[in-house]
Design a protein around this motif. Structure first.
Motif, PDB file in Angstrom:
ATOM      1  N   GLU A  25       0.829  -1.483   0.203  1.00  0.00           N
ATOM      2  CA  GLU A  25      -0.104  -0.241   0.110  1.00  0.00           C
ATOM      3  C   GLU A  25       0.593   1.170   0.044  1.00  0.00           C
ATOM      4  O   GLU A  25       0.513   2.427  -0.280  1.00  0.00           O
ATOM      5  CB  GLU A  25      -0.930  -0.126   1.231  1.00  0.00           C
ATOM      6  N   ASP A  26       2.350   1.033   0.269  1.00  0.00           N
ATOM      7  CA  ASP A  26       3.195   2.168   0.350  1.00  0.00           C
ATOM      8  C   ASP A  26       3.228   2.821  -1.312  1.00  0.00           C
ATOM      9  O   ASP A  26       3.859   3.547  -1.184  1.00  0.00           O
ATOM     10  CB  ASP A  26       4.117   2.389   1.617  1.00  0.00           C
ATOM     11  N   ILE A  27       3.570   1.710  -1.945  1.00  0.00           N
ATOM     12  CA  ILE A  27       3.721   2.493  -3.281  1.00  0.00           C
ATOM     13  C   ILE A  27       3.357   3.165  -3.451  1.00  0.00           C
ATOM     14  O   ILE A  27       2.242   3.090  -3.717  1.00  0.00           O
ATOM     15  CB  ILE A  27       4.150   1.144  -4.463  1.00  0.00           C
ATOM     16  N   PRO A  28       3.474   4.042  -4.601  1.00  0.00           N
ATOM     17  CA  PRO A  28       2.564   5.021  -5.873  1.00  0.00           C
ATOM     18  C   PRO A  28       1.769   4.412  -6.550  1.00  0.00           C
ATOM     19  O   PRO A  28       1.885   3.312  -7.070  1.00  0.00           O
ATOM     20  CB  PRO A  28       3.634   5.995  -6.455  1.00  0.00           C
ATOM     21  N   SER A  29       0.616   4.946  -6.390  1.00  0.00           N
ATOM     22  CA  SER A  29      -0.752   4.542  -7.000  1.00  0.00           C
ATOM     23  C   SER A  29      -0.049   4.730  -8.817  1.00  0.00           C
ATOM     24  O   SER A  29       0.542   5.714  -9.145  1.00  0.00           O
ATOM     25  CB  SER A  29      -2.219   5.283  -7.098  1.00  0.00           C
ATOM     26  N   LYS A  32      -1.045   8.638  -9.634  1.00  0.00           N
ATOM     27  CA  LYS A  32       0.608   9.217  -8.872  1.00  0.00           C
ATOM     28  C   LYS A  32       1.415   9.241 -10.124  1.00  0.00           C
ATOM     29  O   LYS A  32       2.082  10.357 -10.697  1.00  0.00           O
ATOM     30  CB  LYS A  32       1.393   9.048  -8.104  1.00  0.00           C
ATOM     31  N   PHE A  33       1.746   8.338 -10.705  1.00  0.00           N
ATOM     32  CA  PHE A  33       2.719   8.531 -12.303  1.00  0.00           C
ATOM     33  C   PHE A  33       2.280   8.842 -13.047  1.00  0.00           C
ATOM     34  O   PHE A  33       2.881   9.602 -13.722  1.00  0.00           O
ATOM     35  CB  PHE A  33       2.999   6.936 -12.646  1.00  0.00           C
ATOM     36  N   PHE A  34       0.826   9.094 -13.405  1.00  0.00           N
ATOM     37  CA  PHE A  34      -0.027   9.489 -14.669  1.00  0.00           C
ATOM     38  C   PHE A  34       0.077  11.585 -14.299  1.00  0.00           C
ATOM     39  O   PHE A  34       0.167  11.985 -15.076  1.00  0.00           O
ATOM     40  CB  PHE A  34      -1.002   9.247 -15.139  1.00  0.00           C
ATOM     41  N   ASP A  35      -0.027  11.314 -13.224  1.00  0.00           N
ATOM     42  CA  ASP A  35      -0.119  12.994 -12.508  1.00  0.00           C
ATOM     43  C   ASP A  35       1.198  13.541 -12.631  1.00  0.00           C
ATOM     44  O   ASP A  35       1.658  14.856 -13.439  1.00  0.00           O
ATOM     45  CB  ASP A  35      -0.790  13.117 -10.781  1.00  0.00           C
ATOM     46  N   LEU A  36       2.304  12.647 -12.031  1.00  0.00           N
ATOM     47  CA  LEU A  36       3.564  13.406 -12.348  1.00  0.00           C
ATOM     48  C   LEU A  36       4.415  13.463 -13.616  1.00  0.00           C
ATOM     49  O   LEU A  36       5.113  14.847 -14.546  1.00  0.00           O
ATOM     50  CB  LEU A  36       5.028  12.382 -12.086  1.00  0.00           C
ATOM     51  N   PHE A  37       3.711  12.413 -14.665  1.00  0.00           N
ATOM     52  CA  PHE A  37       3.829  12.473 -16.080  1.00  0.00           C
ATOM     53  C   PHE A  37       3.103  14.229 -17.250  1.00  0.00           C
ATOM     54  O   PHE A  37       4.788  14.858 -17.713  1.00  0.00           O
ATOM     55  CB  PHE A  37       3.194  11.673 -16.921  1.00  0.00           C
ATOM     56  N   GLN A  61      11.448   8.921 -18.776  1.00  0.00           N
ATOM     57  CA  GLN A  61      10.783   8.032 -17.759  1.00  0.00           C
ATOM     58  C   GLN A  61      10.257   8.206 -16.878  1.00  0.00           C
ATOM     59  O   GLN A  61       9.562   7.406 -16.726  1.00  0.00           O
ATOM     60  CB  GLN A  61      12.644   8.759 -16.769  1.00  0.00           C
ATOM     61  N   LYS A  62       9.407   9.143 -16.728  1.00  0.00           N
ATOM     62  CA  LYS A  62       7.641  10.029 -16.199  1.00  0.00           C
ATOM     63  C   LYS A  62       7.020   8.856 -16.960  1.00  0.00           C
ATOM     64  O   LYS A  62       5.999   8.264 -16.677  1.00  0.00           O
ATOM     65  CB  LYS A  62       7.754  11.010 -16.220  1.00  0.00           C
ATOM     66  N   LEU A  63       6.455   8.919 -18.350  1.00  0.00           N
ATOM     67  CA  LEU A  63       6.351   8.173 -19.320  1.00  0.00           C
ATOM     68  C   LEU A  63       6.372   6.240 -18.551  1.00  0.00           C
ATOM     69  O   LEU A  63       5.681   6.085 -18.477  1.00  0.00           O
ATOM     70  CB  LEU A  63       6.407   8.541 -20.180  1.00  0.00           C
ATOM     71  N   GLU A  64       7.443   6.543 -18.461  1.00  0.00           N
ATOM     72  CA  GLU A  64       7.936   4.272 -18.929  1.00  0.00           C
ATOM     73  C   GLU A  64       7.707   3.923 -17.074  1.00  0.00           C
ATOM     74  O   GLU A  64       7.342   3.155 -17.102  1.00  0.00           O
ATOM     75  CB  GLU A  64       9.686   4.562 -18.622  1.00  0.00           C
ATOM     76  N   ASP A  65       7.676   5.476 -16.131  1.00  0.00           N
ATOM     77  CA  ASP A  65       7.488   4.443 -14.897  1.00  0.00           C
ATOM     78  C   ASP A  65       5.366   4.400 -14.943  1.00  0.00           C
ATOM     79  O   ASP A  65       5.252   3.738 -14.115  1.00  0.00           O
ATOM     80  CB  ASP A  65       7.594   5.314 -13.807  1.00  0.00           C
ATOM     81  N   PHE A  66       4.955   5.862 -15.794  1.00  0.00           N
ATOM     82  CA  PHE A  66       2.995   5.044 -15.938  1.00  0.00           C
ATOM     83  C   PHE A  66       3.201   3.893 -16.467  1.00  0.00           C
ATOM     84  O   PHE A  66       2.178   2.681 -16.005  1.00  0.00           O
ATOM     85  CB  PHE A  66       2.961   6.365 -16.567  1.00  0.00           C
ATOM     86  N   LYS A  67       4.108   3.793 -17.823  1.00  0.00           N
ATOM     87  CA  LYS A  67       4.020   1.869 -18.334  1.00  0.00           C
ATOM     88  C   LYS A  67       4.340   1.544 -17.511  1.00  0.00           C
ATOM     89  O   LYS A  67       3.218  -0.527 -17.498  1.00  0.00           O
ATOM     90  CB  LYS A  67       4.100   1.797 -19.544  1.00  0.00           C
ATOM     91  N   PHE A  68       4.410   0.790 -16.508  1.00  0.00           N
ATOM     92  CA  PHE A  68       5.409   0.089 -15.828  1.00  0.00           C
ATOM     93  C   PHE A  68       4.546  -0.067 -14.865  1.00  0.00           C
ATOM     94  O   PHE A  68       3.957  -1.982 -14.713  1.00  0.00           O
ATOM     95  CB  PHE A  68       6.608   0.372 -15.379  1.00  0.00           C
ATOM     96  N   CYS A  69       3.520   0.732 -14.483  1.00  0.00           N
ATOM     97  CA  CYS A  69       2.986   0.533 -13.087  1.00  0.00           C
ATOM     98  C   CYS A  69       1.403   0.552 -13.903  1.00  0.00           C
ATOM     99  O   CYS A  69       0.780  -0.597 -13.578  1.00  0.00           O
ATOM    100  CB  CYS A  69       2.200   1.617 -12.446  1.00  0.00           C
TER     101      CYS A  69
END
Length: 129
Positions: A25-29, A32-37, A61-69
């Motif tokens: 539950e502590d990892i970002p949703s 959150k990654f989409f908002d950062l992108f 990198q922010k887009l890659e984090d979102f896609k990974f999520c």
């Protein structure tokens, strides 16, 4: 960068991240990654980057984090947690093991001699009569 040193660094980072983010539950949703992108791409952020660094922000990198999520949405929460921890640990390990702008400074192992300078006692200043 040797793979042995990299793996040891990743293990250190994983141990640290598991303490900072002890549960799934502590990892970002993904939101959150989409908002950062999106925040990276707004005009204000791009202008600030242009002013500070002379180039537009790179948001890949922010887009890659979102896609990974998003690719992990169907995983069990513990599997998703482990995958996120590993990915972040690898990112931090690469960052630690490569050069950065901070590498131009050498860390001091002891303070400078005579610094800070001793403060003069204002009460002992000569008086004018």
């Amino acid at each position: 960068m040797s793979s042995l040193d990299f793996e040891a660094t990743v293990k250190q980072e994983e141990a640290y991240l598991r303490k900072v983010h002890p549960t799934a539950e502590d990892i970002p949703s993904c939101m959150k990654f989409f908002d950062l992108f999106l925040q990276c791409n707004v005009v204000a952020a791009q202008m600030k980057s242009l002013y500070r660094y002379g180039q537009m922000s790179e948001c890949g990198q922010k887009l890659e984090d979102f896609k990974f999520c998003m690719s992990n949405k169907s995983m069990h929460p513990q599997e998703k947690y482990d995958a996120w921890i590993r990915r972040r640990a690898e990112w931090w390990a690469r960052r630690r093991m490569t050069t950065s702008s901070e590498d131009i400074w050498e860390a001091r192992t002891e303070p400078l001699r005579g610094y800070p300078p001793e403060r003069r006692n204002l009460d002992s200043s000569p008086t004018v009569e």
